[in-house]
Design a protein around this motif. Structure first.
Motif, PDB file in Angstrom:
ATOM      1  N   ASN A  14     -48.747 -51.603  35.426  1.00  0.00           N
ATOM      2  CA  ASN A  14     -49.248 -50.476  35.782  1.00  0.00           C
ATOM      3  C   ASN A  14     -50.735 -50.209  35.731  1.00  0.00           C
ATOM      4  OD1 ASN A  14     -50.093 -49.676  33.097  1.00  0.00           O
ATOM      5  ND2 ASN A  14     -48.037 -49.061  32.550  1.00  0.00           N
ATOM      6  N   GLN A  15     -51.184 -49.228  36.202  1.00  0.00           N
ATOM      7  CA  GLN A  15     -52.687 -49.048  36.428  1.00  0.00           C
ATOM      8  C   GLN A  15     -53.353 -49.193  34.975  1.00  0.00           C
ATOM      9  OE1 GLN A  15     -53.774 -45.384  38.549  1.00  0.00           O
ATOM     10  NE2 GLN A  15     -55.697 -45.857  38.424  1.00  0.00           N
ATOM     11  N   ASP A  16     -52.707 -48.358  34.057  1.00  0.00           N
ATOM     12  CA  ASP A  16     -53.357 -48.484  32.786  1.00  0.00           C
ATOM     13  C   ASP A  16     -53.423 -50.166  32.278  1.00  0.00           C
ATOM     14  OD1 ASP A  16     -53.881 -45.863  32.652  1.00  0.00           O
ATOM     15  OD2 ASP A  16     -52.162 -45.357  31.660  1.00  0.00           O
ATOM     16  N   GLN A  17     -52.479 -50.853  32.473  1.00  0.00           N
ATOM     17  CA  GLN A  17     -52.485 -52.042  31.837  1.00  0.00           C
ATOM     18  C   GLN A  17     -53.440 -52.890  32.688  1.00  0.00           C
ATOM     19  OE1 GLN A  17     -48.447 -52.750  32.767  1.00  0.00           O
ATOM     20  NE2 GLN A  17     -47.649 -52.431  30.575  1.00  0.00           N
ATOM     21  N   ASN A  18     -53.728 -52.720  33.940  1.00  0.00           N
ATOM     22  CA  ASN A  18     -54.758 -53.737  34.780  1.00  0.00           C
ATOM     23  C   ASN A  18     -55.972 -53.152  34.157  1.00  0.00           C
ATOM     24  OD1 ASN A  18     -53.501 -55.290  36.438  1.00  0.00           O
ATOM     25  ND2 ASN A  18     -52.378 -53.526  37.453  1.00  0.00           N
ATOM     26  N   ILE A  21     -61.118 -54.275  31.190  1.00  0.00           N
ATOM     27  CA  ILE A  21     -62.112 -53.884  30.189  1.00  0.00           C
ATOM     28  C   ILE A  21     -62.221 -55.099  29.002  1.00  0.00           C
ATOM     29  CG2 ILE A  21     -62.337 -52.306  28.304  1.00  0.00           C
ATOM     30  CD1 ILE A  21     -61.426 -50.142  30.199  1.00  0.00           C
ATOM     31  N   PHE A  22     -60.920 -55.664  28.627  1.00  0.00           N
ATOM     32  CA  PHE A  22     -61.051 -56.611  27.427  1.00  0.00           C
ATOM     33  C   PHE A  22     -61.623 -57.889  28.253  1.00  0.00           C
ATOM     34  CE2 PHE A  22     -57.441 -54.279  25.724  1.00  0.00           C
ATOM     35  CZ  PHE A  22     -58.220 -53.595  24.705  1.00  0.00           C
ATOM     36  N   THR A  46     -56.629 -44.829  24.332  1.00  0.00           N
ATOM     37  CA  THR A  46     -55.727 -45.656  25.054  1.00  0.00           C
ATOM     38  C   THR A  46     -55.277 -46.618  23.864  1.00  0.00           C
ATOM     39  OG1 THR A  46     -56.526 -45.655  27.188  1.00  0.00           O
ATOM     40  CG2 THR A  46     -55.086 -47.399  26.577  1.00  0.00           C
ATOM     41  N   LEU A  47     -56.426 -47.393  23.208  1.00  0.00           N
ATOM     42  CA  LEU A  47     -56.215 -48.124  22.091  1.00  0.00           C
ATOM     43  C   LEU A  47     -55.604 -47.401  21.060  1.00  0.00           C
ATOM     44  CD1 LEU A  47     -59.410 -50.164  21.858  1.00  0.00           C
ATOM     45  CD2 LEU A  47     -57.056 -51.121  22.618  1.00  0.00           C
ATOM     46  N   ASN A  48     -55.990 -46.003  20.704  1.00  0.00           N
ATOM     47  CA  ASN A  48     -55.374 -45.612  19.609  1.00  0.00           C
ATOM     48  C   ASN A  48     -53.742 -45.211  19.882  1.00  0.00           C
ATOM     49  OD1 ASN A  48     -57.654 -45.516  17.975  1.00  0.00           O
ATOM     50  ND2 ASN A  48     -58.055 -43.353  18.723  1.00  0.00           N
ATOM     51  N   SER A  49     -53.528 -44.940  21.137  1.00  0.00           N
ATOM     52  CA  SER A  49     -52.122 -44.572  21.615  1.00  0.00           C
ATOM     53  C   SER A  49     -51.319 -45.835  21.313  1.00  0.00           C
ATOM     54  CB  SER A  49     -52.185 -44.071  22.790  1.00  0.00           C
ATOM     55  OG  SER A  49     -50.766 -44.007  23.343  1.00  0.00           O
ATOM     56  N   PHE A  50     -51.976 -46.946  21.748  1.00  0.00           N
ATOM     57  CA  PHE A  50     -51.231 -48.194  21.476  1.00  0.00           C
ATOM     58  C   PHE A  50     -50.795 -48.579  20.452  1.00  0.00           C
ATOM     59  CE2 PHE A  50     -51.330 -52.954  21.363  1.00  0.00           C
ATOM     60  CZ  PHE A  50     -50.472 -53.336  22.224  1.00  0.00           C
TER      61      PHE A  50
END
Length: 107
Positions: A10-14, A19-20, A94-98
């Motif tokens: 998905n878009q967030d994963q990409n 970023i990483f 995003t990281l906190n949610s993960f």
């Protein structure tokens, strides 16, 4: 025609992978740490602080700017940089949610 690797995610994963990848360099981490601790936008002192050559620092700044993690403003012949708080906060969210949704599944 085959599916590309990015199309199955998905878009967030990409976006997070991009970023990483950009953050997977200790010089960029050092630059971000330095910029994030300043009270105002910084201009020419990154090279002196980080200890790398000007072209190297410029390339790292370009990569950080490409992922919208920093912003740069041109003032005469120099470019001043600061953290793009919108992107910074979105990455943190995003990281906190993960991490907050990860279950304890140790062996």
């Amino acid at each position: 025609m085959g599916i590309t690797k990015t199309q199955i995610f998905n878009q967030d994963q990409n976006r997070m992978a991009i970023i990483f990848k950009a953050l997977a360099n200790p010089a960029r981490i050092a630059i971000l740490e330095y910029i994030s601790k300043q009270d105002a936008c910084i201009c020419n002192d990154i090279v002196d602080e980080i200890g790398l050559a000007q072209p190297t620092v410029s390339q790292h700044l370009k990569e950080l700017k490409n992922i919208d993690l920093i912003k740069g403003e041109i003032e005469g012949k120099k470019v001043c940089y600061c953290i793009n708080l919108n992107t910074w906060n979105a990455i943190q969210k995003t990281l906190n949610s993960f991490f907050n949704t990860t279950k304890s599944n140790c062996c």
